[in-house]
Design an enzyme around this catalytic site. Sequence first.
Site, PDB file in Angstrom:
ATOM      1  N   PRO A   9       0.794  -1.231   0.000  1.00  0.00           N
ATOM      2  CG  PRO A   9      -0.102  -1.088   2.132  1.00  0.00           C
ATOM      3  CD  PRO A   9       0.544  -2.055   1.189  1.00  0.00           C
ATOM      4  CG  ASN A  10      -0.113   4.293   1.348  1.00  0.00           C
ATOM      5  OD1 ASN A  10      -1.117   4.823   0.897  1.00  0.00           O
ATOM      6  ND2 ASN A  10      -0.085   3.745   2.557  1.00  0.00           N
ATOM      7  NE  ARG A  17       4.175   6.562   1.528  1.00  0.00           N
ATOM      8  CZ  ARG A  17       4.382   5.320   1.923  1.00  0.00           C
ATOM      9  NH1 ARG A  17       4.787   4.417   1.046  1.00  0.00           N
ATOM     10  NH2 ARG A  17       4.169   4.972   3.166  1.00  0.00           N
ATOM     11  CE1 TYR A  22       9.013   4.937   2.668  1.00  0.00           C
ATOM     12  CE2 TYR A  22       7.463   6.770   2.824  1.00  0.00           C
ATOM     13  CZ  TYR A  22       7.974   5.582   3.323  1.00  0.00           C
ATOM     14  OH  TYR A  22       7.459   5.045   4.471  1.00  0.00           O
ATOM     15  CG  ASN A  73       8.435  -1.993  -0.014  1.00  0.00           C
ATOM     16  OD1 ASN A  73       7.939  -2.142   1.103  1.00  0.00           O
ATOM     17  ND2 ASN A  73       9.060  -0.883  -0.373  1.00  0.00           N
ATOM     18  CB  ALA A  76       1.640  -0.028   6.187  1.00  0.00           C
ATOM     19  CG  HIS A  79       5.682  -2.228  10.076  1.00  0.00           C
ATOM     20  ND1 HIS A  79       7.034  -2.498  10.138  1.00  0.00           N
ATOM     21  CD2 HIS A  79       5.543  -1.247   9.135  1.00  0.00           C
ATOM     22  CE1 HIS A  79       7.681  -1.709   9.284  1.00  0.00           C
ATOM     23  NE2 HIS A  79       6.797  -0.944   8.659  1.00  0.00           N
ATOM     24  CG  ASP A  86       0.188 -17.008   8.105  1.00  0.00           C
ATOM     25  OD1 ASP A  86       1.272 -17.030   8.722  1.00  0.00           O
ATOM     26  OD2 ASP A  86      -0.916 -17.049   8.682  1.00  0.00           O
ATOM     27  CD  GLU A  97      10.924  -7.737   5.061  1.00  0.00           C
ATOM     28  OE1 GLU A  97      11.248  -8.870   5.509  1.00  0.00           O
ATOM     29  OE2 GLU A  97      10.535  -6.807   5.777  1.00  0.00           O
ATOM     30  CG  HIS A  99      11.423  -2.456   4.124  1.00  0.00           C
ATOM     31  ND1 HIS A  99      10.053  -2.399   4.125  1.00  0.00           N
ATOM     32  CD2 HIS A  99      11.760  -3.653   4.657  1.00  0.00           C
ATOM     33  CE1 HIS A  99       9.586  -3.526   4.646  1.00  0.00           C
ATOM     34  NE2 HIS A  99      10.602  -4.305   4.960  1.00  0.00           N
ATOM     35  CB  SER A 101      12.760   4.277   4.650  1.00  0.00           C
ATOM     36  OG  SER A 101      11.763   3.404   5.181  1.00  0.00           O
ATOM     37  NE  ARG A 106      10.540   5.966   8.181  1.00  0.00           N
ATOM     38  CZ  ARG A 106       9.499   5.788   7.352  1.00  0.00           C
ATOM     39  NH1 ARG A 106       9.541   4.802   6.465  1.00  0.00           N
ATOM     40  NH2 ARG A 106       8.468   6.592   7.392  1.00  0.00           N
ATOM     41  NE  ARG A 110       7.326   4.354   9.635  1.00  0.00           N
ATOM     42  CZ  ARG A 110       6.201   4.443   8.925  1.00  0.00           C
ATOM     43  NH1 ARG A 110       5.847   3.449   8.137  1.00  0.00           N
ATOM     44  NH2 ARG A 110       5.444   5.523   8.981  1.00  0.00           N
TER      45      ARG A 110
HETATM   46  C1  DQA Z   1       8.439   0.948   3.555  1.00  0.00           C
HETATM   47  C2  DQA Z   1       8.551   1.178   5.077  1.00  0.00           C
HETATM   48  C3  DQA Z   1       7.216   0.960   5.769  1.00  0.00           C
HETATM   49  O1  DQA Z   1       7.346   1.198   7.155  1.00  0.00           O
HETATM   50  C4  DQA Z   1       6.172   1.901   5.220  1.00  0.00           C
HETATM   51  O2  DQA Z   1       4.912   1.635   5.805  1.00  0.00           O
HETATM   52  C5  DQA Z   1       6.095   1.908   3.731  1.00  0.00           C
HETATM   53  C6  DQA Z   1       7.316   1.772   2.947  1.00  0.00           C
HETATM   54  C7  DQA Z   1       9.732   1.316   2.815  1.00  0.00           C
HETATM   55  O3  DQA Z   1       9.851   0.958   1.653  1.00  0.00           O
HETATM   56  O4  DQA Z   1      10.611   1.983   3.383  1.00  0.00           O
HETATM   57  O5  DQA Z   1       5.027   2.108   3.164  1.00  0.00           O
HETATM   58  O6  DQA Z   1       8.181  -0.437   3.331  1.00  0.00           O
END
Ligand code: DQA
Length: 141
Positions: A9-10, A17, A22, A73, A76, A79, A86, A97, A99, A101, A106, A110
């Site tokens: 998401p996002n 953003r 990011y 990735n 959110a 977490h 699963d 995996e 990320h 950031s 942070r 997170r």
């Molecule tokens: C993220 C880090 C997460 O905490 C956050 O909710 C994101 C992006 C990252 O790519 O740094 O949406 O996964």
Amino acid sequence: MKVYVLNGPNLGRLGTRQTDIYGLTSYADLAEMCVRVGKENGLDVEVRQTDAEHEMIGWLHAAADERAAVVLNPAAWTHYSIAVRDACAMLNGPLIEVHLSNIHTREEFRHHSVVSAVATGVIAGLGVDGYRLALLHLAAR
Ligand code: DQA
């Protein structure tokens, strides 16, 4: 090798953003970079993003059935989503995996990833370069 680069998401809002966290690379540019790096390294890369958890879980099920590699990735969901974890645990190929950031520097909420324990490896804090490095690792395996 088939590789799914799956984004939670996002992440479709990348480029606008919270650019201090990011970066300025847009989601479209990130997707294009992943496909290009894949091509240059003999990988068949498909990049997707969703804000819907059930859609992500469906993609992970399909990746498991195809025994494909996944760069994820979870955003959110990292977490708190035991459902995403699963689904990741069912994968039959490597899971990296990623990320953008460094989640460990942070907010405290997170710092923990429910996904990491079922991932092959984790990259955090290297911005979009983390995706490139994940793909290079998969190509080298
Ligand atoms: C993220 C880090 C997460 O905490 C956050 O909710 C994101 C992006 C990252 O790519 O740094 O949406 O996964």
